[in-house]
Design a protein around this motif. Structure first.
Motif, PDB file in Angstrom:
ATOM      1  N   PRO A 211     -10.963  -8.310 -38.122  1.00 34.14           N
ATOM      2  CA  PRO A 211     -10.013  -7.464 -37.400  1.00 34.14           C
ATOM      3  C   PRO A 211     -10.262  -7.531 -35.895  1.00 34.14           C
ATOM      4  CG  PRO A 211     -11.668  -6.126 -38.519  1.00 34.14           C
ATOM      5  CD  PRO A 211     -11.888  -7.550 -38.935  1.00 34.14           C
ATOM      6  N   ASN A 212      -9.199  -7.443 -35.140  1.00 30.24           N
ATOM      7  CA  ASN A 212      -9.310  -7.450 -33.680  1.00 30.24           C
ATOM      8  C   ASN A 212      -9.970  -6.166 -33.201  1.00 30.24           C
ATOM      9  OD1 ASN A 212      -8.020  -9.920 -33.387  1.00 30.24           O
ATOM     10  ND2 ASN A 212      -6.006  -8.993 -33.304  1.00 30.24           N
ATOM     11  N   GLU A 213     -10.843  -6.308 -32.236  1.00 33.27           N
ATOM     12  CA  GLU A 213     -11.471  -5.136 -31.622  1.00 33.27           C
ATOM     13  C   GLU A 213     -10.956  -5.038 -30.191  1.00 33.27           C
ATOM     14  OE1 GLU A 213     -15.831  -3.230 -30.521  1.00 33.27           O
ATOM     15  OE2 GLU A 213     -15.723  -5.158 -31.551  1.00 33.27           O
ATOM     16  N   TYR A 214     -10.330  -3.924 -29.891  1.00 31.47           N
ATOM     17  CA  TYR A 214      -9.766  -3.703 -28.566  1.00 31.47           C
ATOM     18  C   TYR A 214     -10.685  -2.797 -27.763  1.00 31.47           C
ATOM     19  CZ  TYR A 214      -5.595  -5.670 -30.640  1.00 31.47           C
ATOM     20  OH  TYR A 214      -4.713  -6.525 -31.254  1.00 31.47           O
ATOM     21  N   LEU A 215     -10.889  -3.180 -26.501  1.00 34.22           N
ATOM     22  CA  LEU A 215     -11.746  -2.402 -25.610  1.00 34.22           C
ATOM     23  C   LEU A 215     -10.927  -1.851 -24.451  1.00 34.22           C
ATOM     24  CD1 LEU A 215     -14.690  -4.982 -25.315  1.00 34.22           C
ATOM     25  CD2 LEU A 215     -14.532  -3.035 -26.868  1.00 34.22           C
ATOM     26  N   THR A 216     -11.290  -0.670 -24.004  1.00 34.39           N
ATOM     27  CA  THR A 216     -10.665  -0.095 -22.826  1.00 34.39           C
ATOM     28  C   THR A 216     -11.361  -0.649 -21.583  1.00 34.39           C
ATOM     29  OG1 THR A 216     -12.196   1.769 -22.756  1.00 34.39           O
ATOM     30  CG2 THR A 216     -10.178   2.063 -24.069  1.00 34.39           C
ATOM     31  N   LYS A 217     -10.789  -0.354 -20.416  1.00 39.10           N
ATOM     32  CA  LYS A 217     -11.431  -0.782 -19.164  1.00 39.10           C
ATOM     33  C   LYS A 217     -12.844  -0.213 -19.075  1.00 39.10           C
ATOM     34  CE  LYS A 217      -7.394  -1.152 -16.125  1.00 39.10           C
ATOM     35  NZ  LYS A 217      -6.744  -0.603 -14.927  1.00 39.10           N
ATOM     36  N   ARG A 218     -12.994   1.038 -19.447  1.00 34.38           N
ATOM     37  CA  ARG A 218     -14.299   1.694 -19.376  1.00 34.38           C
ATOM     38  C   ARG A 218     -15.297   0.984 -20.288  1.00 34.38           C
ATOM     39  NH1 ARG A 218     -17.651   3.132 -16.463  1.00 34.38           N
ATOM     40  NH2 ARG A 218     -16.051   4.156 -15.285  1.00 34.38           N
ATOM     41  N   GLN A 219     -14.873   0.628 -21.488  1.00 35.81           N
ATOM     42  CA  GLN A 219     -15.777  -0.041 -22.418  1.00 35.81           C
ATOM     43  C   GLN A 219     -16.190  -1.424 -21.907  1.00 35.81           C
ATOM     44  OE1 GLN A 219     -13.112   0.446 -25.785  1.00 35.81           O
ATOM     45  NE2 GLN A 219     -14.613   1.743 -26.823  1.00 35.81           N
TER      46      GLN A 219
ATOM     47  N   ILE B 161      -9.995 -12.225 -17.074  1.00 36.04           N
ATOM     48  CA  ILE B 161      -9.856 -11.641 -18.404  1.00 36.04           C
ATOM     49  C   ILE B 161      -8.398 -11.237 -18.562  1.00 36.04           C
ATOM     50  CG2 ILE B 161     -12.258 -10.901 -18.658  1.00 36.04           C
ATOM     51  CD1 ILE B 161     -11.459  -8.116 -17.806  1.00 36.04           C
ATOM     52  N   LYS B 162      -7.916 -11.245 -19.812  1.00 29.78           N
ATOM     53  CA  LYS B 162      -6.497 -10.991 -20.063  1.00 29.78           C
ATOM     54  C   LYS B 162      -6.280  -9.564 -20.562  1.00 29.78           C
ATOM     55  CE  LYS B 162      -5.692 -15.763 -21.335  1.00 29.78           C
ATOM     56  NZ  LYS B 162      -5.318 -16.675 -22.406  1.00 29.78           N
ATOM     57  N   PRO B 163      -5.594  -8.755 -19.771  1.00 29.56           N
ATOM     58  CA  PRO B 163      -5.317  -7.390 -20.215  1.00 29.56           C
ATOM     59  C   PRO B 163      -4.133  -7.364 -21.184  1.00 29.56           C
ATOM     60  CG  PRO B 163      -4.427  -7.721 -18.031  1.00 29.56           C
ATOM     61  CD  PRO B 163      -5.143  -8.994 -18.403  1.00 29.56           C
ATOM     62  N   LEU B 164      -4.174  -6.418 -22.088  1.00 29.53           N
ATOM     63  CA  LEU B 164      -3.065  -6.142 -23.001  1.00 29.53           C
ATOM     64  C   LEU B 164      -2.653  -4.699 -22.774  1.00 29.53           C
ATOM     65  CD1 LEU B 164      -4.683  -7.666 -26.209  1.00 29.53           C
ATOM     66  CD2 LEU B 164      -2.960  -8.744 -24.767  1.00 29.53           C
TER      67      LEU B 164
ATOM     68  N   VAL C  66      -4.337   0.220 -20.987  1.00 33.82           N
ATOM     69  CA  VAL C  66      -4.735  -1.184 -20.855  1.00 33.82           C
ATOM     70  C   VAL C  66      -5.909  -1.438 -21.795  1.00 33.82           C
ATOM     71  CG1 VAL C  66      -5.632  -2.953 -19.296  1.00 33.82           C
ATOM     72  CG2 VAL C  66      -3.960  -1.283 -18.472  1.00 33.82           C
ATOM     73  N   TYR C  67      -5.808  -2.531 -22.547  1.00 31.31           N
ATOM     74  CA  TYR C  67      -6.857  -2.902 -23.493  1.00 31.31           C
ATOM     75  C   TYR C  67      -7.219  -4.371 -23.305  1.00 31.31           C
ATOM     76  CZ  TYR C  67      -5.486   1.409 -25.815  1.00 31.31           C
ATOM     77  OH  TYR C  67      -5.204   2.711 -26.088  1.00 31.31           O
ATOM     78  N   PHE C  68      -8.374  -4.739 -23.825  1.00 33.59           N
ATOM     79  CA  PHE C  68      -8.843  -6.112 -23.790  1.00 33.59           C
ATOM     80  C   PHE C  68      -9.375  -6.462 -25.172  1.00 33.59           C
ATOM     81  CE2 PHE C  68      -9.333  -4.259 -19.609  1.00 33.59           C
ATOM     82  CZ  PHE C  68      -8.772  -5.217 -18.780  1.00 33.59           C
ATOM     83  N   LEU C  69      -9.056  -7.654 -25.638  1.00 32.67           N
ATOM     84  CA  LEU C  69      -9.623  -8.118 -26.905  1.00 32.67           C
ATOM     85  C   LEU C  69     -11.069  -8.530 -26.675  1.00 32.67           C
ATOM     86  CD1 LEU C  69      -6.902 -10.337 -28.590  1.00 32.67           C
ATOM     87  CD2 LEU C  69      -8.057  -8.388 -29.596  1.00 32.67           C
ATOM     88  N   ARG C  70     -11.962  -7.987 -27.481  1.00 31.79           N
ATOM     89  CA  ARG C  70     -13.384  -8.330 -27.337  1.00 31.79           C
ATOM     90  C   ARG C  70     -13.581  -9.841 -27.464  1.00 31.79           C
ATOM     91  NH1 ARG C  70     -18.677  -6.491 -27.664  1.00 31.79           N
ATOM     92  NH2 ARG C  70     -18.140  -4.336 -27.979  1.00 31.79           N
ATOM     93  N   SER C  71     -12.904 -10.477 -28.410  1.00 27.63           N
ATOM     94  CA  SER C  71     -13.071 -11.917 -28.611  1.00 27.63           C
ATOM     95  C   SER C  71     -12.655 -12.702 -27.366  1.00 27.63           C
ATOM     96  CB  SER C  71     -12.274 -12.390 -29.824  1.00 27.63           C
ATOM     97  OG  SER C  71     -10.897 -12.110 -29.660  1.00 27.63           O
ATOM     98  N   GLN C  72     -11.589 -12.262 -26.675  1.00 25.15           N
ATOM     99  CA  GLN C  72     -11.157 -12.947 -25.460  1.00 25.15           C
ATOM    100  C   GLN C  72     -12.144 -12.706 -24.318  1.00 25.15           C
ATOM    101  OE1 GLN C  72      -7.130 -11.720 -24.722  1.00 25.15           O
ATOM    102  NE2 GLN C  72      -6.290 -13.233 -26.143  1.00 25.15           N
TER     103      GLN C  72
END
Length: 95
Positions: free
Chosen positions: A41-49, A70-73, A79-85
């Motif tokens: 499963p995709n893990e999404y991180l916030t800017k803070r994380q 890094i690519k924001p979503l 705003v989120y970031f994929l941990r894998s990316q």
């Protein structure tokens, strides 16, 4: 006219037949496991994380996103970031 294929197994004992069937099932399972890779499963991180992950300020994360390091979503105003990316964006040093 339908042709039926019949197989007679008079040459095998019950134990031998069980071994043949088990070996066939094992081969099929081995072949299946070679081609089947469960999707993580995709893990999404916030800017803070992301900032906490790299021990940097949120403004640094914003700068990385703005410069496409890094690519924001986004979803709404979030705003989120994929941990894998994020992990893929790391480059090795001293090559």
């Amino acid at each position: 006219m339908i042709m039926e294929k019949k197989i007679f197994m008079v040459q095998y004992s019950a134990e031998q037949l069980q071994e043949v069937i088990s070996a066939g099932v094992k081969r099929q399972l081995d072949e299946f496991s070679k081609h089947f890779q469960p999707k993580q499963p995709n893990e999404y991180l916030t800017k803070r994380q992301v900032a906490d992950l790299f021990n940097v300020d949120i403004s640094t994360v914003h700068s990385w996103a703005k410069s496409n390091k890094i690519k924001p979503l986004g979803m709404g105003s979030r705003v989120y970031f994929l941990r894998s990316q994020i992990e893929e964006s790391l480059i090795p040093l001293n090559q």
